[in-house]
Design an enzyme around this catalytic site. Structure first.
Site, mmCIF file in Angstrom:
data_model
loop_
_atom_site.group_PDB
_atom_site.id
_atom_site.type_symbol
_atom_site.label_atom_id
_atom_site.label_comp_id
_atom_site.label_asym_id
_atom_site.label_seq_id
_atom_site.Cartn_x
_atom_site.Cartn_y
_atom_site.Cartn_z
ATOM 1 C CG HIS A 143 23.504 95.787 -4.340
ATOM 2 N ND1 HIS A 143 23.609 96.595 -5.204
ATOM 3 C CD2 HIS A 143 24.462 96.097 -3.562
ATOM 4 C CE1 HIS A 143 24.807 97.598 -4.944
ATOM 5 N NE2 HIS A 143 25.220 97.010 -4.117
ATOM 6 N NE ARG A 182 29.160 101.352 1.505
ATOM 7 C CZ ARG A 182 27.975 100.985 2.139
ATOM 8 N NH1 ARG A 182 27.855 100.433 3.406
ATOM 9 N NH2 ARG A 182 27.021 101.268 1.398
ATOM 10 C CB CYS A 240 33.378 90.750 -5.844
ATOM 11 S SG CYS A 240 33.494 90.690 -3.733
ATOM 12 C CB ALA A 280 32.185 94.038 -2.421
HETATM 13 FE FE1 CFM Z 1 23.888 102.745 -3.594
HETATM 14 FE FE2 CFM Z 1 25.846 103.778 -4.733
HETATM 15 FE FE3 CFM Z 1 26.029 101.186 -3.698
HETATM 16 FE FE4 CFM Z 1 25.613 103.147 -2.162
HETATM 17 FE FE5 CFM Z 1 28.429 103.307 -1.590
HETATM 18 FE FE6 CFM Z 1 28.418 103.530 -4.333
HETATM 19 FE FE7 CFM Z 1 28.364 101.194 -3.391
HETATM 20 MO MO1 CFM Z 1 30.489 102.804 -2.919
HETATM 21 S S1 CFM Z 1 24.694 104.806 -3.218
HETATM 22 S S2 CFM Z 1 24.690 101.360 -2.146
HETATM 23 S S3 CFM Z 1 26.590 103.805 -0.372
HETATM 24 S S4 CFM Z 1 24.889 102.100 -5.377
HETATM 25 S S5 CFM Z 1 29.539 104.631 -2.602
HETATM 26 S S6 CFM Z 1 27.226 104.869 -5.548
HETATM 27 S S7 CFM Z 1 29.683 102.045 -5.148
HETATM 28 S S8 CFM Z 1 29.446 101.217 -1.645
HETATM 29 S S9 CFM Z 1 27.293 99.602 -3.817
HETATM 30 C C1 HCA Z 2 32.658 98.429 -2.409
HETATM 31 C C2 HCA Z 2 32.432 99.566 -1.523
HETATM 32 C C3 HCA Z 2 33.031 100.874 -2.179
HETATM 33 C C4 HCA Z 2 34.214 100.923 -2.519
HETATM 34 C C5 HCA Z 2 34.920 102.505 -2.757
HETATM 35 C C6 HCA Z 2 35.808 102.674 -3.545
HETATM 36 C C7 HCA Z 2 32.455 101.829 -1.131
HETATM 37 O O1 HCA Z 2 32.009 98.628 -3.681
HETATM 38 O O2 HCA Z 2 33.219 97.463 -2.236
HETATM 39 O O3 HCA Z 2 36.191 101.989 -4.473
HETATM 40 O O4 HCA Z 2 36.566 103.601 -3.209
HETATM 41 O O5 HCA Z 2 31.925 102.592 -1.276
HETATM 42 O O6 HCA Z 2 33.162 101.587 0.009
HETATM 43 O O7 HCA Z 2 32.148 101.146 -3.070
#
Ligand code: CFM
Ligand code: HCA
Length: 541
Positions: free
Chosen positions: A194, A95, A61, A64
């Site tokens: 983001h 995370r 969401c 998150a």
């Molecule tokens: Fe960028 Fe990502 Fe993301 Fe990320 Fe992550 Fe991710 Fe995420 Mo999980 S590099 S910031 S550190 S888009 S692993 S592929 S999904 S938390 S929002």
């Molecule tokens: C998020 C965080 C997440 C979840 C990872 C997962 C992460 O999107 O809320 O589904 O295992 O990297 O911790 O993307």
């Protein structure tokens, strides 16, 4: 020249769509793309749209994306979640962003702060409770800054978190309190979070502190979150090259690093999806240009270092970077060659977030492995199709309001789709492009690129295409392992990492080598696979 894979991707696509009602199938058909070279262009994909209700999506969401992803890794800003306790509890240390508390030791990451809203707060309003929570945090910990995050009910009942933040900031005097309207339902995924996080960090902290920062070549590393210590490994390499990284946004970051980040000469953007808004805004506001980098994969790491050195046009730095690459690469290459003798030709699937499903293909390529299907959970079209940025932005130096200076960037001023002819014409006219490739152009022809893949499709893909390894997140892990296929989490890295930089590449090769050669998955049989005739016994029988 692109290589062909062995499935007929059209058959796979048809099989995935077969089970859906016509309307859902029509929608998914635009998100399940066969990667084919169209004339001068990549396929057009539908992305960043609502998931169909009833489908088990891999997405998260808006809250998150804002609290967990962007602000979570900053160690000395207290993250206060305004909402029922679950949203805070389930975002608590899940995370794997690593922290080094440094000399000052100020680190609130291990805590979970929440207003713990109850029914009566939902009915009568939670503003007083929020105000009291900010005061309590201040009295107990005296942090430099407190960030307030709204969860779904807060938006529904209309608590004015921004006014509370402003009043508390005035009252406390030496604590920067600011708030994020990042209610979970606000966007179609993490991606909206983001954007909200980028805007508020830009508005409330970036460039607050004019104390100069030492260093000859000063950069910020935007969009790197220090998962499994990736940021530490990148910093090790940058240090060795003599490059000063003022701010990693946001791995292991601090309030002061944000506040002084505007002293950088160059912004480097790692995860473009989560942070491009800040890159653009800092260019507009402070005149700091950004370039795309990628420290996932040893070759990409070397390429990114060279790109940074080339930007500074300094022979000393260029030589230093070459020396570092020369020193680091032999060990990487030795491991790569050893592992490759076993992994060459093996196949992978990657369904991760908004950039890793693309970046990690580099590491698999270095191991001689092919990515046969990949996709993002919440990326936008430019992450698939590539982006050329035209710097035609008007600078309004007084404005800190991003809505004024940055109206929806993705689809309008920064047109992600330009044909080579259009680009050549613009280049001839003296327009300088910043450009990066999307997922399509880096993948083989006939591979399947799938946006917002769901549980059903993931299982079907594994069944049909039988990859040697499947990469995604925790929700996918066990269902894929039960199908007998090795699974690697590319969000948390399971318990591994770092995978960035040179040492990270070595770690990754070795782990994937072990995983793809583990026999344990082939032995695994679920009870219903061994005795499919098992029937249910009902209590009333
Ligand atoms: Fe960028 Fe990502 Fe993301 Fe990320 Fe992550 Fe991710 Fe995420 Mo999980 S590099 S910031 S550190 S888009 S692993 S592929 S999904 S938390 S929002
Ligand atoms: C998020 C965080 C997440 C979840 C990872 C997962 C992460 O999107 O809320 O589904 O295992 O990297 O911790 O993307």
């Amino acid at each position: 020249k692109k290589k062909k894979v062995q499935w007929d991707p059209a058959d796979v696509k048809a099989e995935l769509l077969k089970k859906y009602p016509p309307k859902v199938a029509r929608k998914r058909a635009k998100q399940i793309m066969i990667n084919e070279a169209l004339e001068n262009d990549t396929p057009e994909i539908t992305a960043n749209v609502r998931s169909t209700p009833g489908i088990i999506t891999m997405r998260g969401c808006t809250y998150a994306g804002c609290k967990g992803v962007l602000l979570g890794p900053t160690r000395d800003i207290v993250n206060l979640v305004h909402g029922p306790i679950g949203c805070s509890f389930y975002a608590w240390l899940t995370r794997r962003n690593q922290t080094d508390a440094g000399l000052d030791g100020e680190n609130y990451i291990n805590y979970s702060f929440s207003t713990d809203m109850q029914e009566q707060d939902i009915i009568f309003g939670g503003e007083k409770k929020l105000e009291a929570a900010v005061q309590e945090i201040y009295d107990l910990m005296h942090p430099k800054s407190i960030a307030i995050f709204a969860t779904c009910p807060v938006g529904l009942i209309g608590d004015d978190i921004h006014t509370i933040a402003r009043l508390m900031k005035e009252k406390l005097g030496d604590c920067n309190v600011f708030a994020f309207s990042c209610e979970g339902y606000k966007g179609v995924s993490q991606s909206a979070g983001h954007h909200i996080a980028n805007n508020q960090v830009f508005k409330h902290i970036l460039g607050e502190d004019d104390t100069p920062v030492e260093g000859k070549f000063k950069i910020n590393l935007l969009g790197e979150y220090n998962i499994g210590g990736d940021g530490f490994e990148i910093d090790r390499i940058l240090d060795k090259c003599g490059i000063t990284n003022i701010l990693t946004f946001s791995g292991n970051s601090t309030y002061d690093k944000y506040a002084t980040a505007h002293h950088a000469d160059l912004n480097t953007v790692m995860c473009h999806r989560s942070v491009n808004y800040v890159g653009d805004m800092m260019e507009i506001k402070f005149g700091i240009p950004w370039i795309k980098v990628n420290f996932i994969g040893a070759k990409s790491t070397a390429k990114s270092l060279r790109k940074i050195a080339a930007y500074f046009e300094d022979q000393g730095l260029i030589d230093r970077v070459e020396a570092v690459i020369k020193e680091e690469m032999p060990e990487v290459e030795a491991t790569m060659a050893d592992v490759r003798s076993r992994t060459e030709g093996k196949t992978a699937m990657l369904f991760v977030g908004g950039s890793r499903a693309h970046h990690y293909q580099e590491l698999f390529k270095e191991m001689g492995m092919k990515t046969i299907s990949a996709g993002y959970e919440f990326a936008h079209r430019d992450d698939y199709e590539g982006r050329q940025v035209i710097p035609d932005i008007k600078i309004d130096a007084d404005s800190r309001n991003i809505e004024e200076i940055h109206p929806e960037a993705d689809e309008t001023r920064f047109n992600p789709r330009k044909t080579p002819e259009q680009m050549a014409a613009l280049e001839a006219a003296g327009v300088k492009f910043k450009h990066y490739d999307g997922m399509f152009s880096d993948m083989d022809e006939g591979t399947l690129v799938i946006d917002d893949v769901n549980q059903y499709e993931a299982e079907k893909l594994v069944e049909i295409m039988k990859p040697d390894i499947f990469c995604a997140g925790i929700k996918e892990k066990f269902s894929v392992m039960k199908l007998g296929v090795p699974m690697k989490q590319l969000h948390s890295y399971d318990s591994g990492g770092p995978y960035a930089g040179f040492r990270g590449a070595i770690n990754f090769y070795q782990e994937i080598d072990r995983l793809t050669h583990s026999r344990v998955w082939a032995y695994l049989k679920a009870p219903w696979q061994e005795s499919p005739e098992l029937t249910a016994a009902y209590v009333w029988e």
